[in-house]
Design an enzyme around this catalytic site. Sequence first.
Site, short mmCIF file in Angstrom:
data_model
loop_
_atom_site.label_atom_id
_atom_site.label_comp_id
_atom_site.label_asym_id
_atom_site.label_seq_id
_atom_site.Cartn_x
_atom_site.Cartn_y
_atom_site.Cartn_z
N CYS A 254 24.48 3.56 29.85
CA CYS A 254 23.52 3.51 28.73
C CYS A 254 22.94 4.89 28.45
O CYS A 254 22.00 5.33 29.12
CB CYS A 254 22.42 2.50 29.05
SG CYS A 254 21.17 2.43 27.76
N CYS B 226 19.31 4.96 27.51
CA CYS B 226 18.35 4.78 28.62
C CYS B 226 18.26 6.05 29.45
O CYS B 226 17.19 6.46 29.88
CB CYS B 226 18.79 3.68 29.58
SG CYS B 226 19.45 2.22 28.81
N ASP B 227 19.41 6.68 29.73
CA ASP B 227 19.46 7.74 30.74
C ASP B 227 19.74 9.13 30.19
O ASP B 227 19.67 10.11 30.94
CB ASP B 227 20.54 7.39 31.79
CG ASP B 227 20.25 6.06 32.47
OD1 ASP B 227 19.05 5.72 32.59
OD2 ASP B 227 21.19 5.38 32.88
#
Length: 314
Positions: free
Chosen positions: A137, A140-141
Amino acid sequence: MATHHTKMLIIGSGPAGYSAAIYGARAMLEPIVVQGLQPGGQLTITTDVENYPGFADVIQGPWLMEQMQAQAEHVGTRMMWDTIVEVDLDGGPPFRAIGDSGDEYIGDTLVICTGAQAKWLGVPGEQELGGKGVSACATCDGFFYRGKKVAVIGGGNTAVEEALYLTNHSDDVTLIHRRDELRSEKILQERLFKNPKISTLWNKTVESFAAGEDGTLGHIVLRDTVSGEVSTLEVDGAFVAIGHAPATELFKGKLPLDGGGYLLTEPGSPKTEIPGVFAAGDVTDHTYRQAVTAAGMGCMAALDAERFLAARED
Ligand code: NDP
């Protein structure tokens, strides 16, 4: 431990689950949504959404899901912060589900909206370096790789969107694809090829992920699918974006699944083989997989559940 009874039990809280809840609540079915491990579903791990109708300006995925949840609650849905770990569909309705909390949920109808999850490559190093350079992701990261070198694996919309997104953080993004053409929409391809921060590696499969001296991801070992040549690409972060698998583990042996593991329904309908059990959204849809189609299917499932209950009362 408590028992909760409802006319409409909804498992899953993406666009399908919340839309089913909005329609179910307005039909006075007092739905319960069991939200699962990732309340809001896949849209909570995306950023810009520009294809959900009704919003002329770009909106954010997490915001959209907050709105859907609030809307479902305003019309009378009960949200349960729990994850279903077991279902019993035998002899129903009613249908029974057990939550991770130990609570029991009884539904006169059941609407399955468990969605789909990211797939992994299954190569050496991938699991070991998860959270240490390997991720599924970017939204997300990606932030953790500010100013670093990153790669994305895959050739679909997700892979291209993730590569484009990562250019917000990194000037050196490599897209690695196993073929020599992308599957993604042309408009995204155009953006990708125009972006000077992104380079592409064609006809390459990932053999393994290897750690550097500090124990986090150091390089990716690649194999050329044409020449067979093995090479390495030094990166700090790698994002696997090769598609999704439906979350149907709970229903194996209880409801028919297709070859890809998706729940089978009557063509053009959310009805499963068991009367009173419906499926909507990505858990049953490997073709469209959009927030708007999932929402539409959630609506259909709620309308069918309402009709099913009305027919039983006659
Ligand atoms: P897709 O299934 O569309 O694409 C998966 C990609 O990963 C393909 O390019 C595939 O290669 C590659 N791949 C699969 N398995 C492997 C493997 N083992 N090793 C290497 N590569 C592999 O998945 P997406 O997640 O990209 O998209 C899913 C759906 O969601 C699509 O319908 C897409 O259109 C939609 N979507 C829409 C968005 C939007 O509209 N904004 C955003 C994101 C997704 P190959 O091409 O060779 O098969």
